[in-house]
Design an enzyme around this catalytic site. Structure first.
Site, PDB file in Angstrom:
ATOM      1  N   CYS A   2      39.341-109.221  -1.916  1.00  0.00           N
ATOM      2  CA  CYS A   2      38.596-108.411  -0.957  1.00  0.00           C
ATOM      3  C   CYS A   2      37.574-107.553  -1.686  1.00  0.00           C
ATOM      4  CB  CYS A   2      39.517-107.487  -0.168  1.00  0.00           C
ATOM      5  SG  CYS A   2      40.916-108.302   0.616  1.00  0.00           S
ATOM      6  N   ARG A  18      34.226-103.672   4.601  1.00  0.00           N
ATOM      7  CA  ARG A  18      34.979-104.522   3.679  1.00  0.00           C
ATOM      8  C   ARG A  18      34.840-105.993   4.051  1.00  0.00           C
ATOM      9  NH1 ARG A  18      40.546-104.682   4.895  1.00  0.00           N
ATOM     10  NH2 ARG A  18      40.826-105.766   2.893  1.00  0.00           N
ATOM     11  N   ASN A  82      43.868-106.347  -1.942  1.00  0.00           N
ATOM     12  CA  ASN A  82      44.911-106.986  -2.737  1.00  0.00           C
ATOM     13  C   ASN A  82      44.917-106.466  -4.181  1.00  0.00           C
ATOM     14  OD1 ASN A  82      47.047-108.750  -2.478  1.00  0.00           O
ATOM     15  ND2 ASN A  82      45.890-110.537  -3.170  1.00  0.00           N
TER      16      ASN A  82
END
Length: 317
Positions: A2, A18, A82
């Site tokens: 991400c 994001r 993550n």
């Protein structure tokens, strides 16, 4: 994998967004948690007597809203990214601290705080407890939190909680935030300026065109490379003054590090791609979102929903 980005306009409004990169969707959608919605935290973590309204992207599991990213009416936003191999959590509450389950951390932050300053101060006595949702793997994340003034990164590791001031206002994945900031020093000579003509011996050399000064910016989609590229883009994007231009800036900045199907395989052999890009504007309290298969940017304004309702709102995309 991400990527997260934050910036503000000349009025101090938050723009926060994001990319979520993975090989499959979780059925995520826009979720609105109104002020009147009753939510009991797993371990009784405290909060506001009158909580904030929250909007973002997530799923509902076990009758609980679980946000991947979200924001509140005061311009505070948060996203989980993550962080495997580095994230390390306790699995039971720790006495004498404010215990918050990792899956509810984004909602707890957005629902109960108005600024990054408030969050950072409270984190001094917070324990993040990993609660695994039945049927799901443990989420090994770090968090990107921003408002109109600044952003921080929260990383819970084996040696404790690390709260970093994020002076480039971006985040990707592992390694640690400290590594990413140190790695930027490898690219200090990169420039957005047109390269000046020069001479090597008797040869006169001129640039082919724009972009020569960017030579060395990595083009792959690994986490360190995306961090460098999105930090460069965010730092050099010209200041914008209106909502449409800033939303365009947000999505174009995140677009510079999107993952395209077929580019990179995960360990299980599946290709990772940018499933969705989401963004938030505190100027209009609007969430924006597009997906891999539908690049049209859709808007979801808080004003379009009853922010005092007692019911969780799930918005069909």
């Amino acid at each position: 994998m991400c990527t997260g980005v934050r910036f503000s306009d000349d009025e101090g409004n938050t723009y926060f967004g994001r990319n979520l990169d993975w090989s499959f969707s979780y059925g995520e959608t826009i979720l609105v948690t109104p002020r009147g919605y009753h939510y009991d935290t797993v371990f009784g973590a405290g909060g506001k007597a009158k909580p904030n309204a929250v909007i973002g992207v997530g799923v509902v599991m076990a009758d609980r809203p679980m946000y991947f990213d979200c924001a509140n009416e005061h311009g505070l936003a948060i996203a989980g990214l993550n962080f495997p191999g580095y994230a390390s959590f306790v699995h039971e509450p720790v006495e004498g601290t404010e215990n918050v389950a990792t899956f509810e951390f984004p909602l707890w932050v957005a629902r109960n705080f108005d600024s990054v300053d408030e969050v950072e101060e409270t984190l001094r006595n917070v324990t993040l407890v990993s609660q695994i949702v039945p049927g799901q793997q443990e989420s090994l994340l770090h968090w990107f939190i921003g408002d109109g003034k600044r952003s921080i990164v929260v990383e819970q590791m084996a040696d404790g909680m690390h709260v970093h001031h994020d002076d480039v206002d971006v985040l990707t994945n592992q390694p640690t935030f400290d590594f990413h900031m140190e790695n930027l020093r490898n690219y200090m000579c990169v420039s957005n300026e047109m390269a000046e003509p020069t001479s090597w011996g008797k040869a006169s050399l001129t640039a082919w065109g724009a972009g020569v000064g960017m030579h060395g910016i990595p083009g792959d989609v690994s986490s360190p490379s995306r961090f460098v590229r999105v930090a460069y883009t965010n730092a050099h994007y010209p200041q914008q003054n209106d909502e449409a231009a800033n939303v365009s800036r947000l999505f174009h900045t995140l677009g510079s590090v999107q993952m395209v199907d077929g580019m990179a395989k995960m360990g299980d052999g599946q290709f990772e791609r940018t499933l969705f890009t989401s963004g938030y504007s505190s100027k209009t309290n609007t969430y924006y979102m597009n997906t891999y298969d539908d690049p049209a940017i859709r808007s979801y304004a808080m004003a379009d929903y009853d922010m005092d309702s007692s019911e969780l709102i799930s918005v069909a995309r």
